[in-house]
Structure formats: structure tokens, C-alpha cells
Write an enzyme that holds these catalytic residues in place. Structure first.
Site, PDB file in Angstrom:
ATOM      1  N   ASP A  12       0.810  -1.221   0.000  1.00  0.00           N
ATOM      2  CA  ASP A  12       0.000   0.000   0.000  1.00  0.00           C
ATOM      3  C   ASP A  12       0.842   1.269   0.000  1.00  0.00           C
ATOM      4  OD1 ASP A  12      -2.247  -1.664   0.119  1.00  0.00           O
ATOM      5  OD2 ASP A  12      -2.176  -1.694   2.301  1.00  0.00           O
ATOM      6  N   LYS A  15       1.729   2.057  -5.121  1.00  0.00           N
ATOM      7  CA  LYS A  15       2.247   1.470  -6.368  1.00  0.00           C
ATOM      8  C   LYS A  15       1.304   1.769  -7.538  1.00  0.00           C
ATOM      9  CE  LYS A  15       2.316  -2.552  -4.314  1.00  0.00           C
ATOM     10  NZ  LYS A  15       2.100  -2.166  -2.896  1.00  0.00           N
ATOM     11  N   GLY A  16      -0.023   1.644  -7.275  1.00  0.00           N
ATOM     12  CA  GLY A  16      -1.006   1.866  -8.343  1.00  0.00           C
ATOM     13  C   GLY A  16      -0.850   3.239  -8.971  1.00  0.00           C
ATOM     14  N   GLY A  39      -4.512  -4.507  -3.760  1.00  0.00           N
ATOM     15  CA  GLY A  39      -5.505  -3.484  -4.091  1.00  0.00           C
ATOM     16  C   GLY A  39      -4.745  -2.226  -4.464  1.00  0.00           C
ATOM     17  N   HIS A  40      -4.742  -1.905  -5.744  1.00  0.00           N
ATOM     18  CA  HIS A  40      -3.962  -0.768  -6.241  1.00  0.00           C
ATOM     19  C   HIS A  40      -4.920   0.331  -6.699  1.00  0.00           C
ATOM     20  CE1 HIS A  40      -0.483  -3.788  -7.193  1.00  0.00           C
ATOM     21  NE2 HIS A  40      -0.745  -3.672  -5.905  1.00  0.00           N
ATOM     22  N   ARG A 141       3.069 -29.081  -6.418  1.00  0.00           N
ATOM     23  CA  ARG A 141       2.775 -29.556  -7.790  1.00  0.00           C
ATOM     24  C   ARG A 141       1.350 -30.084  -7.920  1.00  0.00           C
ATOM     25  NH1 ARG A 141       8.099 -32.404  -6.705  1.00  0.00           N
ATOM     26  NH2 ARG A 141       7.098 -32.019  -4.715  1.00  0.00           N
ATOM     27  N   GLN A 223       1.949  -6.182  -3.055  1.00  0.00           N
ATOM     28  CA  GLN A 223       2.375  -6.263  -1.646  1.00  0.00           C
ATOM     29  C   GLN A 223       3.662  -5.437  -1.442  1.00  0.00           C
ATOM     30  OE1 GLN A 223       1.394  -9.672  -3.136  1.00  0.00           O
ATOM     31  NE2 GLN A 223      -0.560  -8.746  -2.655  1.00  0.00           N
ATOM     32  N   THR A 299      -8.444  -3.638  -0.414  1.00  0.00           N
ATOM     33  CA  THR A 299      -9.063  -4.929  -0.703  1.00  0.00           C
ATOM     34  C   THR A 299     -10.047  -5.341   0.381  1.00  0.00           C
ATOM     35  OG1 THR A 299      -7.125  -5.605  -1.942  1.00  0.00           O
ATOM     36  CG2 THR A 299      -8.531  -7.379  -1.153  1.00  0.00           C
ATOM     37  N   THR A 300      -9.681  -5.137   1.651  1.00  0.00           N
ATOM     38  CA  THR A 300     -10.534  -5.647   2.734  1.00  0.00           C
ATOM     39  C   THR A 300     -11.225  -4.541   3.525  1.00  0.00           C
ATOM     40  OG1 THR A 300      -8.632  -5.653   4.215  1.00  0.00           O
ATOM     41  CG2 THR A 300      -9.111  -7.726   3.066  1.00  0.00           C
ATOM     42  N   ARG A 304      -5.647   0.468   8.422  1.00  0.00           N
ATOM     43  CA  ARG A 304      -4.210   0.168   8.390  1.00  0.00           C
ATOM     44  C   ARG A 304      -3.540   0.714   9.639  1.00  0.00           C
ATOM     45  NH1 ARG A 304      -3.819   2.494   2.270  1.00  0.00           N
ATOM     46  NH2 ARG A 304      -4.608   0.660   1.174  1.00  0.00           N
TER      47      ARG A 304
HETATM   48  P1  GDP Z   1      -0.794   0.265  -3.537  1.00  0.00           P
HETATM   49  O1  GDP Z   1      -1.375  -1.016  -3.042  1.00  0.00           O
HETATM   50  O2  GDP Z   1       0.668   0.350  -3.267  1.00  0.00           O
HETATM   51  O3  GDP Z   1      -1.135   0.564  -4.966  1.00  0.00           O
HETATM   52  O4  GDP Z   1      -1.462   1.408  -2.652  1.00  0.00           O
HETATM   53  P2  GDP Z   1      -3.032   1.567  -2.308  1.00  0.00           P
HETATM   54  O5  GDP Z   1      -3.745   2.021  -3.529  1.00  0.00           O
HETATM   55  O6  GDP Z   1      -3.550   0.360  -1.628  1.00  0.00           O
HETATM   56  O7  GDP Z   1      -2.970   2.697  -1.199  1.00  0.00           O
HETATM   57  C1  GDP Z   1      -2.425   3.948  -1.463  1.00  0.00           C
HETATM   58  C2  GDP Z   1      -3.503   5.015  -1.213  1.00  0.00           C
HETATM   59  O8  GDP Z   1      -2.889   6.286  -1.135  1.00  0.00           O
HETATM   60  C3  GDP Z   1      -4.504   5.115  -2.333  1.00  0.00           C
HETATM   61  O9  GDP Z   1      -5.741   5.488  -1.789  1.00  0.00           O
HETATM   62  C4  GDP Z   1      -3.953   6.238  -3.215  1.00  0.00           C
HETATM   63  O10 GDP Z   1      -4.968   6.913  -3.949  1.00  0.00           O
HETATM   64  C5  GDP Z   1      -3.364   7.142  -2.172  1.00  0.00           C
HETATM   65  N1  GDP Z   1      -2.182   7.913  -2.589  1.00  0.00           N
HETATM   66  C6  GDP Z   1      -1.178   7.551  -3.442  1.00  0.00           C
HETATM   67  N2  GDP Z   1      -0.227   8.498  -3.461  1.00  0.00           N
HETATM   68  C7  GDP Z   1      -0.628   9.468  -2.604  1.00  0.00           C
HETATM   69  C8  GDP Z   1      -0.062  10.710  -2.157  1.00  0.00           C
HETATM   70  O11 GDP Z   1       1.042  11.084  -2.530  1.00  0.00           O
HETATM   71  N3  GDP Z   1      -0.779  11.416  -1.243  1.00  0.00           N
HETATM   72  C9  GDP Z   1      -1.997  11.017  -0.779  1.00  0.00           C
HETATM   73  N4  GDP Z   1      -2.622  11.790   0.113  1.00  0.00           N
HETATM   74  N5  GDP Z   1      -2.558   9.866  -1.185  1.00  0.00           N
HETATM   75  C10 GDP Z   1      -1.884   9.106  -2.066  1.00  0.00           C
HETATM   76  P1  IMO Z   2      -0.949  -4.285  -2.151  1.00  0.00           P
HETATM   77  O1  IMO Z   2      -0.498  -4.877  -3.471  1.00  0.00           O
HETATM   78  C1  IMO Z   2      -1.056  -4.627   2.191  1.00  0.00           C
HETATM   79  C2  IMO Z   2      -1.164  -8.685   3.852  1.00  0.00           C
HETATM   80  C3  IMO Z   2      -2.417  -9.138   4.584  1.00  0.00           C
HETATM   81  C4  IMO Z   2      -1.804 -10.073   5.611  1.00  0.00           C
HETATM   82  C5  IMO Z   2      -0.662 -10.723   4.846  1.00  0.00           C
HETATM   83  C6  IMO Z   2      -1.006 -12.098   4.276  1.00  0.00           C
HETATM   84  O2  IMO Z   2      -2.228  -3.548  -2.223  1.00  0.00           O
HETATM   85  O3  IMO Z   2       0.166  -3.516  -1.519  1.00  0.00           O
HETATM   86  P2  IMO Z   2      -2.504 -12.870   2.217  1.00  0.00           P
HETATM   87  O4  IMO Z   2      -3.959 -12.684   1.962  1.00  0.00           O
HETATM   88  O5  IMO Z   2      -1.625 -12.291   1.176  1.00  0.00           O
HETATM   89  O6  IMO Z   2      -2.153 -14.287   2.544  1.00  0.00           O
HETATM   90  O7  IMO Z   2      -2.238 -12.048   3.598  1.00  0.00           O
HETATM   91  O8  IMO Z   2      -0.347  -9.854   3.762  1.00  0.00           O
HETATM   92  N1  IMO Z   2      -1.381  -8.202   2.460  1.00  0.00           N
HETATM   93  C7  IMO Z   2      -1.296  -6.906   2.110  1.00  0.00           C
HETATM   94  N2  IMO Z   2      -1.106  -5.803   2.861  1.00  0.00           N
HETATM   95  N3  IMO Z   2      -1.166  -4.531   0.838  1.00  0.00           N
HETATM   96  C8  IMO Z   2      -1.321  -5.635   0.071  1.00  0.00           C
HETATM   97  O9  IMO Z   2      -1.285  -5.594  -1.265  1.00  0.00           O
HETATM   98  C9  IMO Z   2      -1.443  -6.884   0.710  1.00  0.00           C
HETATM   99  N4  IMO Z   2      -1.630  -8.155   0.282  1.00  0.00           N
HETATM  100  C10 IMO Z   2      -1.571  -8.942   1.354  1.00  0.00           C
HETATM  101  O10 IMO Z   2      -3.085  -8.054   5.176  1.00  0.00           O
HETATM  102  O11 IMO Z   2      -1.229  -9.321   6.649  1.00  0.00           O
HETATM  103 MG    MG Z   3      -2.926  -1.680  -1.794  1.00  0.00          MG
END
Ligand code: GDP
Ligand code: IMO
Ligand code: MG
Length: 441
Positions: A12, A15-16, A39-40, A141, A223, A299-300, A304
Site C-alpha cells: 500500500d 504502487k497503483g 488493491g492498487h 505440484r 504487496q 481490498t478488505t 491500516r
Molecule cells: P498500492 O497497493 O501500493 O497501490 O497502494 P493503495 O492504492 O492500496 O494505497 C495507497 C492510497 O494512497 C490510495 O488510496 C492512493 O490513492 C493514495 N495515494 C497515493 N499516493 C498518494 C499521495 O502522494 N498522497 C496522498 N494523500 N494519497 C496518495
Molecule cells: P498491495 O499490493 C497490504 C497482507 C495481509 C496479511 C498478509 C497475508 O495492495 O500492496 P494474504 O492474503 O496475502 O495471505 O495475507 O499480507 N497483504 C497486504 N497488505 N497490501 C497488500 O497488497 C497486501 N496483500 C496482502 O493483510 O497481513
Molecule cells: Mg494496496
């Protein structure tokens, strides 16, 4: 050019947003591990997209591929594809491909993940998407590949072999077989499989040919580094390899092809689920980061956990991934904090260490040592060049560069595409770290 992007923390990191931003410079964006546990979030104008399996490049029309390193949930992939198409995003076999060797997350994997978490004493807090059980079956496997869904006879032959053991496991964990294996669901899976056949690809072949033709490929990680199944904080990790090297195995590209590795670093740290988190804050500052940063799982929907930036962990992430650049996100979230802290070392058993101990149990006992800096009140959302940032924010960035010895190439100051500062990585570093009132290094 072959660039790999991974999360440098616990996922989180944004990356998205950054993959969407960079995708315009690339011909292909490819996901190499994980599944729909990811969840991106990508914000485009007033629209917010939450992508779980489809690479974030799809929104700018870059060819998007899902590699064989991924575990694929065909049901959620199909709804993701439909959702995008309903919102006018083109997802065609011209622009989207899935490797036939991606492993399928079967309904029994999801059932087992849910039951496993309930019966586990030290709960991981998984996303209950069946990720661990799908990867376990690959290693044993016992997996079903996407390509198996294209051949009903082969699919049933494999399934019939696997089902007795799965049923036994589910029963042992107290699950209800009648609900878990409705024929309808298996039929629906095969139907979706037939629809996905149009998108079947040999991702390694496509990427290698593209690289040979001088095209640019971006590998999108899911992740984060410390959720890595080998190098993370076991047992509180996901079940795939989340570090940059995994892009090579997960896509079928040799390490000699890698041009750049970019580490996504949130300005603070968040973690969803259980596991050690030395800098976690459960005070007003933690609440500030959580509320201003909208730190709820994509995702869930879980809240955080939030804490200060952890340099010992970041230094380890640099080693594990070989980062050539860092992208710092969410710096805007600090606005309004009087003090901004960075953890620069830990105290463990009376010793000061500046690199994390290997064992999770030891990391759990680490007490962070902080360096304090002054905060700032100005909102950063409109900043577009480094000089627009307040001095304390500039010092924060340069301190990270100094300790990691890796340049920061972008600083993100909001969720929107244009809320970004492109750094001149060859600039003269002229900001002294003078507001940091305690020096450890
Ligand atoms: P990812 O899993 O790494 O793609 O990240 P997520 O999308 O799960 O969580 C990042 C959250 O931060 C999302 O709601 C983005 O829209 C938001 N976000 C990304 N960059 C920034 C930033 O520079 N500032 C703020 N305030 N929000 C951001
Ligand atoms: P993105 O790509 C944050 C965490 C879960 C749990 C652990 C194992 O959005 O950054 P799993 O279901 O993978 O077996 O759960 O990993 N987890 C994440 N935490 N961002 C994610 O993905 C995650 N994908 C899994 O919360 O602690
Ligand atoms: Mg995420």
C-alpha cells in the site's frame, strides 16, 4: 528497458498511482506475483479505480500482462474486467494478456484460507483470498493452470485427483462441503475459463521479444518487501516473493535484462494485518496519519496500522531489491504535524543496531530510536517542483537519500496523477539536515 517496481515496506505504498503515472513511458506493464489480495488505487480526474489483478497500466492503454508467477482468481478477474469495460476502459485481447501458466485460485483455496485463519493460534490476518493455499499447491505440484480451464477433460482429470484430499482438509477444519463445492461454481469457472482463452498469452515470450525490439517493459509488484515469503517478517507475510528479483522468475525474464529497480516508499509506514511494526503509533499522531492518509485497506477495508518511517527496514529493503531509485509517496499527509520523526536505529537487548535483526521475534522486541525534525503547516498538494516544498520537507527527502544512498526520483503529494514532483536526481544537494535536532549517524 526493463524496470521493476516493488513496494519497499508492507504494501500500500502507492504502487497503483506511480505505475499509472509511469505507464505512459512503457509499452508493456506486467504483474509478476500475488493475486487479488492486492488493491492498487489509481485516481484519474474525479474517477477512482481499484485494481486487484489487472496491471495499473491498463488505464492509459498500455499493454497489460499477468505473468505466470501470479495466482489468478478468474471470478474476481472477470468482474474487474467487466467493471473497467463498463467504465469505458478498453480491455481487449489486443491490450490485455494472461499467461496460460498462471495458477488458479480455486474455491477450496479460499475456503481453506478462511478456515485456516480461524483455527490458527497466531493469526496472520490474511485477506482470505486463498493466496497461501494456491501458492502451496503450486509448490506441491498440485496446481491447476489457467490453460487447464481451456480443456474440460484435462481440468476434470486434475480436479478429480485433487478433490478428495481437499475435502478431507476442509472437513478437518470444520468446513461445510455442501456449500464449498457446488457444481454450479465449477461450471461457472469453466465458462469463465473459456472466455479468458481469448486473452491467453506466453508472457515470457512476449516480453523478451518486446525487449529485443527495443521496447520498454515495466514490472509491477504487489504487496511489499517485508511481506516477502522468504525475506519478510515471517510468519506474518504473504505467500509470494515480493522483492524485485521475483519479477524475473515471475515473468520469465533473465536478470541481465533489468535496467532499473524502483522502490515505492510511503513517507510513513502502514501495515494491514498482524506482525511486528517497531514504529507503530497508537496516539494522536497515528490517528493523524490514518485519517489524513485515508489509511483503510483497498481490498478488505480494514484500518491500516500507521507509524513513523523506519530506516533500518528501508536499508534492508534497498539491499533486498537493489533499488536504483526511490519514489516517496504521501508526503502531503505530514502537513499539520509539529514534529516529524524518523526511526534511525533500534535498541535491542541494550545494544543499538541500525539494521533489522533477521528473526521476526527479535524485530518484535526492537525499540525504535528516533531523529526528530520540525514539521510544516503548508499543504503540499499544489507543489510541482522540489523548490515548492517547505525546507523541512526537503530535508526529510534528502535525509532519506543520504541514509539509503539511493536517489529519490519522484515525490508524490496527493492521490491525483498530477500531484507529483519529478526530482532532478543529479541536482546539487544544498539543504543541510539542520532541523534534525539529534544525530545518530
Ligand atoms: P498500492 O497497493 O501500493 O497501490 O497502494 P493503495 O492504492 O492500496 O494505497 C495507497 C492510497 O494512497 C490510495 O488510496 C492512493 O490513492 C493514495 N495515494 C497515493 N499516493 C498518494 C499521495 O502522494 N498522497 C496522498 N494523500 N494519497 C496518495
Ligand atoms: P498491495 O499490493 C497490504 C497482507 C495481509 C496479511 C498478509 C497475508 O495492495 O500492496 P494474504 O492474503 O496475502 O495471505 O495475507 O499480507 N497483504 C497486504 N497488505 N497490501 C497488500 O497488497 C497486501 N496483500 C496482502 O493483510 O497481513
Ligand atoms: Mg494496496
Amino acid at each position: 528497458m526493463f524496470t521493476v517496481i516493488t513496494g519497499a515496506q508492507f504494501g500500500d505504498e502507492g504502487k497503483g498511482k506511480i505505475v499509472d503515472l509511469l505507464a505512459e513511458e512503457y509499452d508493456i506493464v506486467a504483474r509478476f506475483q500475488g493475486g487479488d489480495n492486492a488493491g492498487h488505487t489509481v485516481v484519474v480526474g474525479d474517477e477512482t479505480y481499484k485494481l486487484h489483478q489487472i496491471p495499473s497500466g491498463i488505464l492509459v492503454g498500455t499493454t497489460s500482462l499477468i505473468g505466470p508467477g501470479v495466482v489468478l482468481n478468474p471470478f474476481s478477474l472477470m468482474s474487474e474486467m467487466n467493471l473497467l469495460q463498463n467504465r469505458g476502459v478498453s480491455v481487449t485481447s489486443e491490450t490485455f494478456g494472461i499467461d496460460t501458466k498462471a495458477s488458479i485460485i480455486m474455491p477450496y483455496h479460499i475456503a481453506l484460507d478462511t478456515l485456516g485463519e480461524v483455527s490458527r493460534k497466531n493469526k496472520i490476518g490474511t485477506t482470505k483470498k486463498g493466496i497461501g493455499y494456491a501458492y502451496a499447491d503450486r509448490i506441491l505440484r498440485n496446481e491447476i493452470h489457467l490453460g487447464d480451464l481451456f480443456n474440460e477433460e484435462r481440468f476434470y482429470e486434475k480436479l478429480d485427483n485433487l478433490l478428495p484430499a481437499k475435502k478431507e482438509m476442509i472437513q478437518k477444519l470444520g468446513g461445510n462441503l455442501h456449500d464449498l463445492f457446488p457444481d454450479e461454481e465449477i461450471k461457472r469457472l469453466l465458462k469463465i475459463g473459456r472466455e479468458l482463452e481469448d486473452y491467453a498469452a506466453d508472457v515470457s515470450y512476449e516480453i523478451n521479444n518486446s525487449l529485443r525490439a527495443g521496447k520498454n517493459v515495466l514490472a509491477e509488484g504487489a504487496q511489499g518487501t517485508f511481506l516477502d515469503v522468504v525475506h519478510g517478517t515471517q510468519h506474518y507475510v504473504t505467500s509470494s516473493s515480493t522483492v524485485a528479483g521475483s519479477a524475473c522468475t515471475g515473468l520469465g525474464v533473465g536478470p541481465s535484462q533489468v535496467t532499473k529497480t524502483i522502490g515505492l516508499v510511503k513517507s510513513y509506514v502502514t501495515r494491514v494485518g498482524n506482525g511486528p511494526f517497531p514504529t507503530e503509533l497508537e496516539d494522536d499522531t497515528g490517528r493523524h496519519l490514518s485519517e489524513v492518509g485515508c489509511e483503510y485497506g483497498t481490498t478488505t477495508g480494514r484500518k491500516r496500522r500507521c507509524g513513523w518511517l523506519d530506516m533500518p527496514l528501508l536499508k534492508k529493503a534497498v539491499n533486498l531489491n537493489g533499488y536504483t531509485e526511490l519514489v516517496l509517496t504521501k508526503l502531503d499527509v505530514f502537513t499539520g504535524l509539529e514534529t516529524v520523526k524518523i526511526c534511525v536505529a533500534y535498541e535491542l537487548d541494550g545494544e543499538r543496531i541500525d539494521y533489522p535483526p533477521s528473526m521476526t521475534e527479535d524485530l518484535e522486541r526492537c525499540v525504535p530510536v528516533y531523529l526528530d525534525g520540525d514539521g510544516w503547516d503548508q499543504p503540499l498538494g499544489e507543489a510541482r517542483v522540489f523548490q515548492d516544498l517547505p525546507q523541512n520537507a526537503r530535508e526529510y527527502i534528502e535525509f532519506i537519500e543520504k541514509i539509503t544512498r539511493v536517489p529519490v526520483s519522484y515525490v508524490s503529494v496527493g492521490p491525483k496523477r498530477d500531484q507529483i514532483i519529478k526530482m532532478d536526481i543529479h541536482r546539487q544537494k544544498d539543504v543541510p539536515c539542520n532541523s534534525m535536532n539529534r544525530k545518530v549517524f
